[in-house]
Design an enzyme around this catalytic site. Structure first.
Site, PDB file in Angstrom:
ATOM      1  N   CYS A  38      83.358 111.057  56.559  1.00  5.58           N
ATOM      2  CA  CYS A  38      83.671 110.819  55.140  1.00  5.58           C
ATOM      3  C   CYS A  38      84.265 112.004  54.570  1.00  5.58           C
ATOM      4  O   CYS A  38      85.071 111.940  53.827  1.00  5.58           O
ATOM      5  CB  CYS A  38      82.543 110.283  54.267  1.00  5.58           C
ATOM      6  SG  CYS A  38      81.591 108.932  54.724  1.00  5.58           S
ATOM      7  N   ARG A  63      83.687 101.182  56.424  1.00  3.88           N
ATOM      8  CA  ARG A  63      84.889 101.811  56.014  1.00  3.88           C
ATOM      9  C   ARG A  63      85.904 100.673  55.892  1.00  3.88           C
ATOM     10  O   ARG A  63      86.643 100.437  56.646  1.00  3.88           O
ATOM     11  CB  ARG A  63      85.246 102.830  56.814  1.00  3.88           C
ATOM     12  CG  ARG A  63      84.456 104.019  57.185  1.00  3.88           C
ATOM     13  CD  ARG A  63      85.051 105.097  58.046  1.00  3.88           C
ATOM     14  NE  ARG A  63      83.813 105.881  58.655  1.00  3.88           N
ATOM     15  CZ  ARG A  63      83.144 106.957  57.938  1.00  3.88           C
ATOM     16  NH1 ARG A  63      83.714 107.114  56.774  1.00  3.88           N
ATOM     17  NH2 ARG A  63      82.313 107.388  58.409  1.00  3.88           N
TER      18      ARG A  63
HETATM   19  C1  BEZ Z   1      79.992 110.296  58.596  1.00  5.08           C
HETATM   20  O1  BEZ Z   1      79.917 111.192  59.103  1.00  5.08           O
HETATM   21  O2  BEZ Z   1      80.713 109.970  57.573  1.00  5.08           O
HETATM   22  C2  BEZ Z   1      78.981 108.934  58.990  1.00  5.08           C
HETATM   23  C3  BEZ Z   1      78.745 108.757  59.967  1.00  5.08           C
HETATM   24  C4  BEZ Z   1      77.748 107.759  60.483  1.00  5.08           C
HETATM   25  C5  BEZ Z   1      76.988 107.204  59.339  1.00  5.08           C
HETATM   26  C6  BEZ Z   1      77.482 107.233  58.344  1.00  5.08           C
HETATM   27  C7  BEZ Z   1      78.305 108.353  58.023  1.00  5.08           C
END
Ligand code: BEZ
Length: 233
Positions: free
Chosen positions: A54, A137
């Protein structure tokens, strides 16, 4: 524990009016999509603040925001986190994170707080097979009339491709401006597809007098649309 139906509620579809809501964001209160009347909107969710994928996405979106603004498009983000978490995360990004040459990045577009998941559920951003506590997402392309025109979903583990988000926005706007469709892997400057012949007469005409068109068969004709005629910035 809520049932799967209660967690997901419903998913808006392409061609639906974008569901309305009021929300608190990092840029103040918003009335969605009314506040962005006459603009395109890319409304996207991310799983959680202070997570690596993110963070890479937010830095990229913030860096490229002027490209979307130039296309009359407002960015609006959402996660199931509170306002103070959002603020702390965006401050950390600006003050501490350097990634792929990006640093001192300020996120200026609104990021919605949605601890109750009310908005995420309205937009089908909770996909229980993936997570019951984090939004996937999701990306909604909403046109200036408030209609949903395209939807793309990615899982938690995959960062989005921002070239593709921009290409999709330009393709939607170009289809509206010229009443055409865009073929596979279309990029501005490539030939576009003219609407399929709707009568035997037009089909015959197309095959006999192709004008500036290239017809692969009566139902599949393309024509040039020079890059100067496509709004790309
Ligand atoms: C992230 O790195 O944004 C992420 C990865 C796995 C689950 C939730 C967020």
């Amino acid at each position: 524990m809520e049932s799967i139906e209660e967690q997901t509620v419903s998913m808006p579809r392409i061609g639906d009016k974008a569901p309305e809501f009021k929300a608190i964001t990092t840029q103040g209160d918003i009335n969605f999509p009314v506040d962005y009347k006459d603009k395109w909107i890319i409304f996207f969710s991310h799983p959680a603040d202070f997570t690596p994928v993110c963070t890479s996405e937010f830095m990229t979106f913030a860096k490229r925001e002027p490209e979307f603004t130039a296309l009359n498009c407002q960015l609006v983000g959402l996660s199931i986190d509170g306002l103070y978490s959002h603020i702390a995360w965006l401050r950390t990004i600006k003050e501490k994170i350097e990634f792929k040459g990006m640093k001192n990045i300020e996120v200026k577009f609104p990021l919605i707080e949605d601890i109750t998941m009310e908005v995420a559920k309205k937009y089908g951003m909770i996909q229980p097979g993936e997570s019951t506590t984090k939004a996937v997402r999701a990306v909604f392309f909403i046109d200036p009339k408030g209609m949903i025109r395209a939807i793309i979903y990615y899982p938690l583990s995959m960062g989005r491709n921002f070239d593709e988000l921009k290409r999709a926005l330009i393709a939607l706007q170009t289809a509206d401006s010229y009443n055409i469709a865009t073929p596979a892997d279309w990029q501005p400057g490539d030939d576009v597809i003219v609407p399929t012949a709707g009568s035997c007469g037009i089909a015959k005409e197309r095959m006999e007098d192709k004008q500036e068109m290239t017809c692969y068969d009566w139902f599949f004709c393309t024509k040039p649309l020079p890059v100067e005629k496509v709004k790309t910035k």
